[in-house]
Design a protein around this motif. Structure first.
Motif, PDB file in Angstrom:
ATOM      1  N   GLY A  18       0.823  -1.203   0.000  1.00 28.20           N
ATOM      2  CA  GLY A  18       0.000   0.000   0.000  1.00 28.20           C
ATOM      3  C   GLY A  18       0.850   1.243   0.000  1.00 28.20           C
ATOM      4  N   GLY A  19       0.298   2.337  -0.522  1.00 26.85           N
ATOM      5  CA  GLY A  19       1.042   3.577  -0.634  1.00 26.85           C
ATOM      6  C   GLY A  19       1.167   4.356   0.665  1.00 26.85           C
ATOM      7  N   ILE A  20       0.150   4.305   1.521  1.00 26.85           N
ATOM      8  CA  ILE A  20       0.196   4.991   2.814  1.00 26.85           C
ATOM      9  C   ILE A  20       0.431   3.986   3.934  1.00 26.85           C
TER      10      ILE A  20
ATOM     11  N   GLY B 193      -2.882  -1.794  -3.001  1.00 24.33           N
ATOM     12  CA  GLY B 193      -3.769  -0.643  -3.130  1.00 24.33           C
ATOM     13  C   GLY B 193      -2.967   0.636  -3.085  1.00 24.33           C
ATOM     14  N   ARG B 194      -3.517   1.695  -3.636  1.00 25.06           N
ATOM     15  CA  ARG B 194      -2.800   2.971  -3.649  1.00 25.06           C
ATOM     16  C   ARG B 194      -2.716   3.570  -2.246  1.00 25.06           C
ATOM     17  N   ILE B 195      -3.683   3.253  -1.388  1.00 20.94           N
ATOM     18  CA  ILE B 195      -3.658   3.726   0.002  1.00 20.94           C
ATOM     19  C   ILE B 195      -3.254   2.591   0.933  1.00 20.94           C
TER      20      ILE B 195
ATOM     21  N   GLY C  34      -3.871   1.200 -12.688  1.00 21.89           N
ATOM     22  CA  GLY C  34      -3.909  -0.254 -12.571  1.00 21.89           C
ATOM     23  C   GLY C  34      -4.516  -0.746 -11.266  1.00 21.89           C
ATOM     24  N   TYR C  35      -5.211   0.119 -10.556  1.00 20.07           N
ATOM     25  CA  TYR C  35      -5.823  -0.241  -9.279  1.00 20.07           C
ATOM     26  C   TYR C  35      -7.324  -0.008  -9.362  1.00 20.07           C
TER      27      TYR C  35
ATOM     28  N   THR D 268     -12.331   4.002  -0.711  1.00 22.02           N
ATOM     29  CA  THR D 268     -11.748   2.692  -1.019  1.00 22.02           C
ATOM     30  C   THR D 268     -10.275   2.681  -0.631  1.00 22.02           C
ATOM     31  N   LYS D 269      -9.664   1.512  -0.673  1.00 26.38           N
ATOM     32  CA  LYS D 269      -8.239   1.385  -0.356  1.00 26.38           C
ATOM     33  C   LYS D 269      -7.348   1.891  -1.489  1.00 26.38           C
TER      34      LYS D 269
END
Length: 195
Positions: A29-31, A61-63, A84-85, A92-93
């Motif tokens: 995840g990004g965060i 996920g991006r988050i 791509g997510y 959302t996540k």
């Protein structure tokens, strides 16, 4: 109950270089980069960096990782260049898509994400990003003897008048482990607090 991460953003690059053939069971995840069934809320977060992996996975996920059942992500956003997510949306996540013309404005951070530019943040016109107003500095000392220099942990914050003020200055003789312990305690104590 549970843990909470709020009002944060990331601008760096996350590169997964793990040895396993996939990310399943690990999460990316990004965060928040954790596969958790614990209750964790990530809110008012923005991912502006990039995520790179050669591993195939549905648990990314991006988050936050997609299949982490305990993680919720209300009011989160991510740069529309991170593709791509899915699904994509503010709750959302992966967060809702946001483009560069939006996330480089104070209006986006204040009205959409919910950042407080009165008490907690100030707008940096050079980077077009919010900056937290509290800063903590350390002048370490090893305290090998009773005559050794003292270590200093100083907390400064930007006031409403844009002047910087010393909020706290803790000068003591302490071993490196105690310096780290005290520094972490002050980071927790002074989070988003201003003069």
């Amino acid at each position: 109950g549970g843990q909470r991460i709020e009002c944060c953003y990331y601008t760096g690059t996350i590169t997964h270089v793990g040895e396993s053939s996939s990310l399943e069971g690990k999460g990316l995840g990004g965060i928040l980069d954790a596969n958790s069934s614990l209750a964790v809320t990530v809110d008012n977060a923005v991912m502006l960096g990039s995520i790179s992996t050669t591993k195939s996975s549905t648990n990314k996920g991006r988050i936050a990782p997609a299949s982490s059942s305990g993680i919720t992500c209300p009011n989160c956003y991510a740069a529309d260049t991170i593709t791509g997510y899915s699904p994509v949306g503010a709750n959302t996540k992966n967060g809702a898509d946001v483009n560069v013309s939006e996330y480089t404005t104070k209006t986006f951070w204040e009205n959409t994400v919910g950042y407080d530019f009165v008490d907690d943040w100030y707008w940096d016109s050079n980077t077009n990003r919010p900056i937290q107003k509290v800063f903590i500095g350390v002048d370490p000392s090893l305290a090998k003897t009773s005559k050794a220099d003292s270590s200093a942990i100083t907390v400064i914050g930007q006031g409403y008048d844009n002047y910087m003020y010393v909020i706290e200055s803790d000068i003591n003789k302490r071993k490196p482990d105690k310096i780290i312990e005290d520094l972490i305690a002050k980071c927790i104590l002074h989070q988003s607090k201003l003069v």
